[in-house]
Design a protein around this motif. Structure first.
Motif, PDB file in Angstrom:
ATOM      1  N   LEU A 277       0.918  -1.113   0.087  1.00 11.81           N
ATOM      2  CA  LEU A 277       0.010  -0.136   0.037  1.00 11.81           C
ATOM      3  C   LEU A 277       0.670   1.409   0.016  1.00 11.81           C
ATOM      4  O   LEU A 277       0.455   2.375  -0.617  1.00 11.81           O
ATOM      5  N   LEU A 278       2.004   1.456   0.617  1.00  8.64           N
ATOM      6  CA  LEU A 278       2.758   2.566   0.886  1.00  8.64           C
ATOM      7  C   LEU A 278       4.054   2.589  -0.078  1.00  8.64           C
ATOM      8  O   LEU A 278       4.482   3.605  -0.130  1.00  8.64           O
TER       9      LEU A 278
ATOM     10  N   ALA B  94      -4.265   7.191   1.609  1.00  9.69           N
ATOM     11  CA  ALA B  94      -5.557   6.398   1.911  1.00  9.69           C
ATOM     12  C   ALA B  94      -5.230   4.901   2.187  1.00  9.69           C
ATOM     13  O   ALA B  94      -5.814   4.327   2.837  1.00  9.69           O
ATOM     14  N   GLY B  95      -4.008   4.437   1.699  1.00  5.76           N
ATOM     15  CA  GLY B  95      -3.171   3.112   1.867  1.00  5.76           C
ATOM     16  C   GLY B  95      -3.186   3.070   3.342  1.00  5.76           C
ATOM     17  O   GLY B  95      -3.466   2.014   4.026  1.00  5.76           O
ATOM     18  N   ALA B  96      -2.488   4.267   3.751  1.00 10.79           N
ATOM     19  CA  ALA B  96      -2.161   4.299   5.215  1.00 10.79           C
ATOM     20  C   ALA B  96      -3.301   4.349   6.066  1.00 10.79           C
ATOM     21  O   ALA B  96      -3.303   3.527   7.180  1.00 10.79           O
ATOM     22  N   ALA B  97      -4.296   5.019   5.746  1.00 10.41           N
ATOM     23  CA  ALA B  97      -5.507   5.008   6.817  1.00 10.41           C
ATOM     24  C   ALA B  97      -6.271   3.885   6.684  1.00 10.41           C
ATOM     25  O   ALA B  97      -6.735   3.372   7.592  1.00 10.41           O
ATOM     26  N   THR B  98      -6.208   2.868   5.537  1.00 14.42           N
ATOM     27  CA  THR B  98      -6.981   1.875   5.413  1.00 14.42           C
ATOM     28  C   THR B  98      -6.054   0.554   6.258  1.00 14.42           C
ATOM     29  O   THR B  98      -6.781  -0.009   6.822  1.00 14.42           O
TER      30      THR B  98
ATOM     31  N   VAL C   6      -4.374   1.575   8.970  1.00 15.82           N
ATOM     32  CA  VAL C   6      -4.739   1.972  10.392  1.00 15.82           C
ATOM     33  C   VAL C   6      -5.890   1.461  10.669  1.00 15.82           C
ATOM     34  O   VAL C   6      -6.353   1.047  12.071  1.00 15.82           O
ATOM     35  N   LEU C   7      -6.853   1.623  10.105  1.00 15.94           N
ATOM     36  CA  LEU C   7      -8.409   1.121  10.215  1.00 15.94           C
ATOM     37  C   LEU C   7      -8.577  -0.310  10.206  1.00 15.94           C
ATOM     38  O   LEU C   7      -9.262  -0.944  11.511  1.00 15.94           O
ATOM     39  N   GLY C   8      -7.688  -1.062   9.804  1.00 14.44           N
ATOM     40  CA  GLY C   8      -7.714  -2.565   9.906  1.00 14.44           C
ATOM     41  C   GLY C   8      -7.034  -2.687  11.251  1.00 14.44           C
ATOM     42  O   GLY C   8      -7.757  -3.689  12.099  1.00 14.44           O
ATOM     43  N   MET C   9      -6.141  -2.255  11.636  1.00 11.88           N
ATOM     44  CA  MET C   9      -5.268  -2.415  12.744  1.00 11.88           C
ATOM     45  C   MET C   9      -6.386  -1.817  14.179  1.00 11.88           C
ATOM     46  O   MET C   9      -6.370  -2.564  15.128  1.00 11.88           O
ATOM     47  N   VAL C  10      -7.020  -0.818  13.969  1.00 12.19           N
ATOM     48  CA  VAL C  10      -7.853  -0.350  14.705  1.00 12.19           C
ATOM     49  C   VAL C  10      -9.060  -1.453  15.255  1.00 12.19           C
ATOM     50  O   VAL C  10      -9.655  -1.341  16.127  1.00 12.19           O
ATOM     51  N   MET C  11      -9.663  -1.698  14.022  1.00  9.71           N
ATOM     52  CA  MET C  11     -10.749  -2.657  13.984  1.00  9.71           C
ATOM     53  C   MET C  11     -10.263  -4.020  14.781  1.00  9.71           C
ATOM     54  O   MET C  11     -10.920  -4.547  15.694  1.00  9.71           O
ATOM     55  N   LEU C  12      -9.068  -4.660  14.411  1.00  9.69           N
ATOM     56  CA  LEU C  12      -8.566  -5.714  15.200  1.00  9.69           C
ATOM     57  C   LEU C  12      -8.503  -5.297  16.672  1.00  9.69           C
ATOM     58  O   LEU C  12      -8.707  -6.193  17.313  1.00  9.69           O
ATOM     59  N   LEU C  13      -7.589  -4.517  16.946  1.00 10.55           N
ATOM     60  CA  LEU C  13      -7.271  -4.099  18.285  1.00 10.55           C
ATOM     61  C   LEU C  13      -8.600  -3.524  18.971  1.00 10.55           C
ATOM     62  O   LEU C  13      -8.761  -3.929  20.283  1.00 10.55           O
ATOM     63  N   GLY C  14      -9.353  -2.952  18.257  1.00 13.67           N
ATOM     64  CA  GLY C  14     -10.714  -2.395  19.196  1.00 13.67           C
ATOM     65  C   GLY C  14     -11.301  -3.580  19.333  1.00 13.67           C
ATOM     66  O   GLY C  14     -12.267  -3.603  20.584  1.00 13.67           O
ATOM     67  N   ALA C  15     -11.434  -4.820  18.609  1.00 14.56           N
ATOM     68  CA  ALA C  15     -12.363  -6.045  18.871  1.00 14.56           C
ATOM     69  C   ALA C  15     -11.774  -6.513  20.159  1.00 14.56           C
ATOM     70  O   ALA C  15     -12.444  -6.909  20.953  1.00 14.56           O
ATOM     71  N   TRP C  16     -10.374  -6.511  20.291  1.00 16.78           N
ATOM     72  CA  TRP C  16     -10.030  -7.236  21.353  1.00 16.78           C
ATOM     73  C   TRP C  16     -10.023  -6.301  22.619  1.00 16.78           C
ATOM     74  O   TRP C  16     -10.383  -6.822  23.740  1.00 16.78           O
TER      75      TRP C  16
ATOM     76  N   GLY D 231     -13.781   8.697   4.574  1.00 14.75           N
ATOM     77  CA  GLY D 231     -13.739  10.208   3.873  1.00 14.75           C
ATOM     78  C   GLY D 231     -12.219  10.069   3.196  1.00 14.75           C
ATOM     79  O   GLY D 231     -12.360  10.525   1.991  1.00 14.75           O
ATOM     80  N   MET D 232     -11.449   9.662   3.655  1.00 18.94           N
ATOM     81  CA  MET D 232      -9.834   9.687   2.764  1.00 18.94           C
ATOM     82  C   MET D 232     -10.020   8.994   1.625  1.00 18.94           C
ATOM     83  O   MET D 232      -9.574   9.230   0.539  1.00 18.94           O
TER      84      MET D 232
END
Length: 164
Positions: free
Chosen positions: A13-14, A26-30, A32-42, A101-102
């Motif tokens: 991506l980067l 946009a790739g970096a934000a995606t 980060v989103l993946g990591m936030v979703m995985l870590l947020g679930a935990w 949005g990004m």
């Protein structure tokens, strides 16, 4: 195996030298989103595990909740009941909304840039055609002037016989 896959995905991506800045963002934000979703679930499972009336007790449930929260779908089938779980939910929401949005802005920029390049190419091509047309008209006028000038200005028309 998964960290290697994630590292390779982030590199793809980067790391491409030809990608524009908005696509890298946009790739970096995606990522980060993946990591936030995985870590947020935990994190939401950790926050909710002992709470009464908690319905986010397993990681698969929490991952589904994290995805639907980040995408702002929010079916309501799973939701946090503790303050900690709700804070995690707010972070997942904000990161999800920002990321989409990004990505939308990056796609719009790509489409607009592509259209601008197409129009610039068409304008340049039209300018070249205009120059060729002007050159051809000049050649034609020069030829006509030589023809007219060589026949004494008669314009190629026969002169009526003169009467004496």
């Amino acid at each position: 195996m998964l960290p290697g896959f994630l590292a390779r995905a982030v590199e793809l991506l980067l790391g491409r030298p030809g990608h524009s800045l908005h696509l890298k963002a946009a790739g970096a934000a995606t990522a980060v989103l993946g990591m936030v979703m995985l870590l947020g679930a935990w994190a939401v499972v950790a926050a909710e595990h002992d709470a009464p009336r908690a319905n986010l007790k397993t990681y698969p449930q929490a991952l589904w909740w994290s995805i639907e929260t980040a995408t702002t779908v929010g079916y309501g089938d799973f939701f946090p009941v503790t303050l900690g779980g709700r804070v995690v939910g707010a972070v997942v929401m904000v990161v999800g909304i920002t990321t989409y949005g990004m990505v939308t802005a990056a796609l719009a920029t790509w489409f607009v840039g592509r259209e601008q390049r197409r129009r610039h190419h068409l304008a340049h091509h039209a300018e070249e055609l205009g120059e060729e047309t002007v050159r051809a008209l000049h050649e034609r006028f020069d030829r006509l002037e030589r023809i007219v000038g060589g026949e004494g200005g008669s314009g190629g028309r026969e002169q009526p016989p003169q009467r004496h």
